[in-house]
Design a protein around this motif. Structure first.
Motif, PDB file in Angstrom:
ATOM      1  N   CYS A   1       0.579  -1.218  -0.104  1.00 42.19           N
ATOM      2  CA  CYS A   1       0.157   0.235   0.216  1.00 42.19           C
ATOM      3  C   CYS A   1       1.088   1.140  -0.283  1.00 42.19           C
ATOM      4  CB  CYS A   1      -0.557  -0.180   1.193  1.00 42.19           C
ATOM      5  SG  CYS A   1       0.062  -0.063   2.932  1.00 42.19           S
ATOM      6  N   SER A   2       0.551   2.469  -0.474  1.00 46.78           N
ATOM      7  CA  SER A   2       1.444   3.216  -0.642  1.00 46.78           C
ATOM      8  C   SER A   2       0.982   4.560   0.513  1.00 46.78           C
ATOM      9  CB  SER A   2       0.974   4.469  -1.923  1.00 46.78           C
ATOM     10  OG  SER A   2      -0.732   4.514  -1.972  1.00 46.78           O
ATOM     11  N   ALA A   3       1.241   5.443   1.068  1.00 47.25           N
ATOM     12  CA  ALA A   3       1.121   6.589   1.435  1.00 47.25           C
ATOM     13  C   ALA A   3      -0.078   6.799   2.127  1.00 47.25           C
ATOM     14  CB  ALA A   3       2.711   7.627   2.321  1.00 47.25           C
ATOM     15  N   ASP A   4      -0.243   7.511   0.629  1.00 49.49           N
ATOM     16  CA  ASP A   4      -1.770   7.991   0.551  1.00 49.49           C
ATOM     17  C   ASP A   4      -3.329   6.654   0.916  1.00 49.49           C
ATOM     18  OD1 ASP A   4      -1.937   6.434  -1.752  1.00 49.49           O
ATOM     19  OD2 ASP A   4      -2.842   8.084  -3.147  1.00 49.49           O
ATOM     20  N   GLU A   5      -2.874   6.276   1.077  1.00 51.24           N
ATOM     21  CA  GLU A   5      -3.284   5.073   1.745  1.00 51.24           C
ATOM     22  C   GLU A   5      -3.916   4.605   3.342  1.00 51.24           C
ATOM     23  OE1 GLU A   5      -4.352   1.766  -2.347  1.00 51.24           O
ATOM     24  OE2 GLU A   5      -2.424   1.848  -1.457  1.00 51.24           O
ATOM     25  N   VAL A   6      -3.140   5.176   4.289  1.00 48.93           N
ATOM     26  CA  VAL A   6      -3.005   4.855   5.346  1.00 48.93           C
ATOM     27  C   VAL A   6      -3.255   6.030   5.982  1.00 48.93           C
ATOM     28  CG1 VAL A   6      -1.182   2.893   5.085  1.00 48.93           C
ATOM     29  CG2 VAL A   6      -0.047   4.940   5.612  1.00 48.93           C
TER      30      VAL A   6
ATOM     31  N   PRO B   1     -14.673   1.704   5.225  1.00 42.60           N
ATOM     32  CA  PRO B   1     -13.103   0.358   5.226  1.00 42.60           C
ATOM     33  C   PRO B   1     -13.023   0.659   4.183  1.00 42.60           C
ATOM     34  CG  PRO B   1     -15.347  -0.746   6.004  1.00 42.60           C
ATOM     35  CD  PRO B   1     -15.785   1.033   5.932  1.00 42.60           C
ATOM     36  N   VAL B   2     -11.510   0.719   3.668  1.00 43.51           N
ATOM     37  CA  VAL B   2     -11.535   0.549   2.482  1.00 43.51           C
ATOM     38  C   VAL B   2     -10.240  -0.377   2.660  1.00 43.51           C
ATOM     39  CG1 VAL B   2      -9.807   0.755   0.135  1.00 43.51           C
ATOM     40  CG2 VAL B   2     -11.428   2.320   1.198  1.00 43.51           C
ATOM     41  N   VAL B   3     -10.345  -2.544   1.794  1.00 49.34           N
ATOM     42  CA  VAL B   3      -9.268  -2.901   1.839  1.00 49.34           C
ATOM     43  C   VAL B   3      -7.858  -2.738   1.676  1.00 49.34           C
ATOM     44  CG1 VAL B   3      -9.061  -5.569   1.655  1.00 49.34           C
ATOM     45  CG2 VAL B   3     -10.712  -4.761   2.681  1.00 49.34           C
TER      46      VAL B   3
ATOM     47  N   LEU C   1      -1.267 -10.468   5.274  1.00 47.20           N
ATOM     48  CA  LEU C   1      -1.418  -9.259   6.208  1.00 47.20           C
ATOM     49  C   LEU C   1      -2.375  -8.346   5.714  1.00 47.20           C
ATOM     50  CD1 LEU C   1       2.784  -8.522   5.704  1.00 47.20           C
ATOM     51  CD2 LEU C   1       1.528  -9.804   7.706  1.00 47.20           C
ATOM     52  N   THR C   2      -3.792  -8.332   6.087  1.00 47.13           N
ATOM     53  CA  THR C   2      -4.992  -7.702   5.862  1.00 47.13           C
ATOM     54  C   THR C   2      -5.092  -6.449   6.416  1.00 47.13           C
ATOM     55  OG1 THR C   2      -5.266 -10.318   6.068  1.00 47.13           O
ATOM     56  CG2 THR C   2      -7.345  -8.097   5.762  1.00 47.13           C
ATOM     57  N   ALA C   3      -4.626  -5.747   5.682  1.00 43.82           N
ATOM     58  CA  ALA C   3      -4.913  -3.989   6.426  1.00 43.82           C
ATOM     59  C   ALA C   3      -6.145  -3.349   5.476  1.00 43.82           C
ATOM     60  CB  ALA C   3      -3.797  -3.562   6.154  1.00 43.82           C
ATOM     61  N   VAL C   4      -6.493  -2.546   6.515  1.00 36.55           N
ATOM     62  CA  VAL C   4      -7.715  -1.582   6.401  1.00 36.55           C
ATOM     63  C   VAL C   4      -7.360  -0.351   6.465  1.00 36.55           C
ATOM     64  CG1 VAL C   4      -9.605  -3.748   5.652  1.00 36.55           C
ATOM     65  CG2 VAL C   4      -9.021  -2.197   8.257  1.00 36.55           C
ATOM     66  N   THR C   5      -8.498   0.215   5.951  1.00 34.24           N
ATOM     67  CA  THR C   5      -8.138   2.248   6.481  1.00 34.24           C
ATOM     68  C   THR C   5      -9.378   2.482   5.993  1.00 34.24           C
ATOM     69  OG1 THR C   5      -6.110   2.517   5.766  1.00 34.24           O
ATOM     70  CG2 THR C   5      -7.478   4.429   6.471  1.00 34.24           C
TER      71      THR C   5
ATOM     72  N   VAL D   1      -8.365   6.175  10.335  1.00 32.07           N
ATOM     73  CA  VAL D   1      -7.334   4.953  11.091  1.00 32.07           C
ATOM     74  C   VAL D   1      -7.478   3.536  10.585  1.00 32.07           C
ATOM     75  CG1 VAL D   1      -9.059   3.892  12.524  1.00 32.07           C
ATOM     76  CG2 VAL D   1      -6.933   3.293  13.814  1.00 32.07           C
ATOM     77  N   THR D   2      -6.095   3.236  10.356  1.00 31.49           N
ATOM     78  CA  THR D   2      -5.843   1.780   9.351  1.00 31.49           C
ATOM     79  C   THR D   2      -5.465   1.029  10.327  1.00 31.49           C
ATOM     80  OG1 THR D   2      -4.744   3.053   7.896  1.00 31.49           O
ATOM     81  CG2 THR D   2      -4.100   0.798   8.602  1.00 31.49           C
TER      82      THR D   2
END
Length: 244
Positions: free
Chosen positions: A10-15, A38-40, A47-51, A59-60
């Motif tokens: 993922c990139s900085a603008d996604e977290v 929430p966006v996956v 390593l699942t992550a959402v914001t 929040v991420t």
């Protein structure tokens, strides 16, 4: 700053500028039910992550699986993308009289894992961020769940140091857990001390709040009510993160 994280993809603008770190990827899915929009971001390697947003603030939430090495990787990558506040929300083995089902707020970590030593010397203390811990105490004090605060000891060897898989290790493991309790340790896990130290090393702040899901002496597991407790843990942590 990298354009995209190596493992999290993922990139900085996604977290967000703050993140919750969990072990179980299923806990990310639970957290997503509490978030708005929430966006996956990633599911590669588990390593699942959402914001999303909680209380109007972004929040991420990211999963690392098990153990200090990958917890350090996930924290480090998020920090390189601009995350500056981290909160570990997970499960621990209760020791020192900590009852099953209690929340345990880390006042410090005992560094028996090896990952943090690759970032800072072992003499460096594993301590949480004061402001974040104060926010957590405030939310806990205003809630209804039983909780305690104290040291959390982190190890690398689950079946060799924490949980006796073979009867031959039972006495040694129990003696270790009893000794930790005598020294004020309230819980044992595999990640807390690494999270606290790695965050300091990369210029971020961190804290750890966990659920005592296993009795470190008897190996009894928390049964009925665990799902509810995990959801309450997430709500408590997300609420506290909005106050800092």
């Amino acid at each position: 700053m990298p354009d995209r994280a190596w493992f999290l993809r993922c990139s900085a603008d996604e977290v967000a500028d703050r993140a919750v770190l969990v072990g179980d990827r299923g806990r990310v899915e639970k957290a997503a039910t509490l978030l708005t929009d929430p966006v996956v971001l990633n599911q590669d390697r588990g390593l699942t992550a959402v914001t999303g947003t909680y209380g109007g603030k972004p929040v991420t939430v990211a999963a690392f699986g098990m153990g200090a090495p990958i917890a350090g990787v996930v924290l480090h990558e998020l920090a390189m993308l601009g995350v500056r506040t981290f909160l570990r929300l997970g499960t621990v083995l209760g020791v020192g009289g900590t009852p099953l089902g209690d929340f345990v707020l880390a006042e410090g970590g005992v560094r028996h894992e090896s990952t943090s030593g690759t970032y800072l010397p072992m003499a460096y203390p594993a301590i949480p961020d004061h402001e974040l811990n104060t926010a957590l105490r405030s939310v806990l004090a205003g809630g209804t769940r039983s909780w305690t605060a104290g040291l959390i000891a982190s190890y690398d060897g689950f079946y060799t140091e924490m949980f006796a898989a073979e009867p031959a290790r039972a006495d040694e493991t129990r003696a270790r857990m009893e000794e930790l309790g005598r020294y004020g340790v309230r819980a044992v896990d595999m990640e807390t001390s690494a999270v606290l130290v790695v965050a300091r090393a990369v210029g971020a702040r961190a804290a750890s709040l966990c659920l005592a899901s296993v009795d470190g002496l008897t190996q009894q597991k928390l049964g009925e009510g665990r799902a509810e407790a995990e959801l309450a843990l997430l709500e408590t942590g997300l609420t506290a993160l909005q106050e800092v």
